[in-house]
Design a protein around this motif. Sequence first.
Motif, short mmCIF file in Angstrom:
data_model
loop_
_atom_site.label_atom_id
_atom_site.label_comp_id
_atom_site.label_asym_id
_atom_site.label_seq_id
_atom_site.Cartn_x
_atom_site.Cartn_y
_atom_site.Cartn_z
N ILE A 133 -5.06 -25.67 28.69
CA ILE A 133 -5.20 -25.18 27.32
C ILE A 133 -6.04 -24.02 27.05
CG2 ILE A 133 -6.44 -26.28 25.30
CD1 ILE A 133 -6.21 -28.99 26.59
N LYS A 134 -5.92 -23.13 25.97
CA LYS A 134 -6.59 -21.98 25.62
C LYS A 134 -7.87 -22.31 25.20
CE LYS A 134 -7.06 -17.62 25.42
NZ LYS A 134 -6.99 -16.61 26.41
N SER A 135 -9.05 -21.53 25.79
CA SER A 135 -10.27 -22.02 25.44
C SER A 135 -10.93 -20.73 24.72
CB SER A 135 -11.19 -22.46 26.54
OG SER A 135 -12.41 -22.50 26.28
N VAL A 136 -12.18 -20.82 24.56
CA VAL A 136 -12.82 -19.75 23.96
C VAL A 136 -13.95 -19.28 24.98
CG1 VAL A 136 -12.37 -20.53 21.66
CG2 VAL A 136 -14.59 -21.25 22.62
N LYS A 137 -14.62 -18.10 24.68
CA LYS A 137 -15.82 -17.48 25.44
C LYS A 137 -16.93 -18.45 25.43
CE LYS A 137 -18.17 -13.38 26.88
NZ LYS A 137 -18.43 -11.69 26.48
N GLY A 138 -17.45 -18.75 26.49
CA GLY A 138 -18.82 -19.37 26.36
C GLY A 138 -18.72 -20.98 25.96
N MET A 142 -20.29 -31.64 26.32
CA MET A 142 -21.18 -32.51 25.60
C MET A 142 -22.49 -32.47 26.51
SD MET A 142 -18.76 -35.35 24.09
CE MET A 142 -20.20 -36.25 23.50
N LEU A 143 -22.48 -32.40 27.80
CA LEU A 143 -23.66 -32.32 28.54
C LEU A 143 -24.22 -31.12 28.74
CD1 LEU A 143 -23.18 -35.01 31.55
CD2 LEU A 143 -24.43 -35.34 29.44
N SER A 144 -23.44 -29.96 29.04
CA SER A 144 -23.84 -28.78 29.58
C SER A 144 -24.67 -27.98 28.31
CB SER A 144 -22.58 -27.83 30.00
OG SER A 144 -21.97 -27.51 29.02
N CYS A 145 -24.17 -28.16 27.02
CA CYS A 145 -24.70 -27.60 26.12
C CYS A 145 -26.30 -28.06 25.84
CB CYS A 145 -24.10 -27.78 24.65
SG CYS A 145 -24.03 -29.73 23.94
N PHE A 146 -26.59 -29.24 26.23
CA PHE A 146 -27.78 -29.99 26.21
C PHE A 146 -28.93 -29.12 27.01
CE2 PHE A 146 -30.72 -33.01 28.19
CZ PHE A 146 -31.40 -33.38 27.12
N PHE A 163 -28.59 -21.86 16.36
CA PHE A 163 -27.66 -21.48 17.54
C PHE A 163 -26.23 -22.08 17.24
CE2 PHE A 163 -31.86 -22.16 19.75
CZ PHE A 163 -31.58 -21.00 20.99
N ASN A 164 -25.33 -20.92 17.36
CA ASN A 164 -23.94 -21.62 17.30
C ASN A 164 -23.04 -21.69 18.61
OD1 ASN A 164 -23.69 -21.41 14.07
ND2 ASN A 164 -24.58 -19.46 14.59
N MET A 165 -22.29 -22.45 18.51
CA MET A 165 -21.60 -22.59 19.96
C MET A 165 -20.20 -23.54 19.79
SD MET A 165 -23.96 -25.33 21.99
CE MET A 165 -25.48 -24.43 21.91
N ASN A 166 -19.55 -23.36 20.67
CA ASN A 166 -18.49 -24.21 20.58
C ASN A 166 -18.43 -25.23 21.93
OD1 ASN A 166 -16.18 -22.91 18.80
ND2 ASN A 166 -17.01 -21.17 20.06
N ILE A 167 -18.18 -26.54 21.36
CA ILE A 167 -18.42 -27.66 22.36
C ILE A 167 -16.89 -28.44 22.55
CG2 ILE A 167 -19.67 -29.68 22.74
CD1 ILE A 167 -21.93 -28.68 21.25
N TRP A 168 -16.67 -28.66 23.89
CA TRP A 168 -15.41 -29.38 24.17
C TRP A 168 -15.88 -30.89 24.34
CZ3 TRP A 168 -10.47 -28.63 24.42
CH2 TRP A 168 -9.52 -29.52 25.11
#
Length: 256
Positions: A133-138, A142-146, A163-168
């Motif tokens: 699957i195509k993802s995004v940078k950075g 659900m655990l690593s963002c913590f 903080f803005n981020m993309n979470i899988w």
Amino acid sequence: MKKLFYITTLFVFIFGKSQITNINDGESLSLRIHYGFLTAGSANLTAKKTNYKGVPHLYVKGTGQTSGAVKAFFKVEDLYESYIDMQTELPSYYVRNVKEGSYTQHLQTTFNHDNNTLILTDKKNPANGSKTIKSVKGVQDMLSCFYFLRSKTPAELRTGTVFNMNIWIDDEMFPFQLKVVGTENLKTKFGTINALKIIPSVKSGRVFKEKEGVTMWVSNDANHIPLLLKAELAVGSLKASIDSYKNVKYPLKFIK
């Protein structure tokens, strides 16, 4: 009730100085979960330093389970695992293996941050195989963002920071935002402690009553451990409070 521990996991596990230097090998955190007046269960986080494919990683395991009367009519046994690169603070491998009532899911994700793709494997349905699957940078899980957010310095988590981020999550990418809105002295079972107040931006609808229906408090120190979470749900309220902590790197300064 099916959504209860999904929401708990998402926000309790969502809150890592650079290269994750503030997490001790063997750190353990536990939170007691309340649904209204009921003790609904617990959420637990452990961290261990290890190697993944020859590279130093932080292995994090998160579990969530119901207890008591809640367990009698809605049994939850959730397991989350993440291998986080100590240098990049990005996840290399992520597992979500959950049993929530009659609902079960077992997904494994391997991240390739060099070309912004990920490989998703459905272990519950092996016939589905794996897909790229195509993802995004950075992208974070659900655990690593913590742990990424916990690793920030006090200056990086000052009041007004966003903080803005993309979470899988599961098999889908979600844009997410956290806003530091202030500090306050928070009462816990261990005593009063100064805490950062964090508001995640979430979608309103079936689960939350409003866009910003969740509030989290974390220790206002170099540990940034979760102390309290409150969520106003469409069908009641949820609270998770710190119940135990072991092997945190810096002493917590409670006021007895």
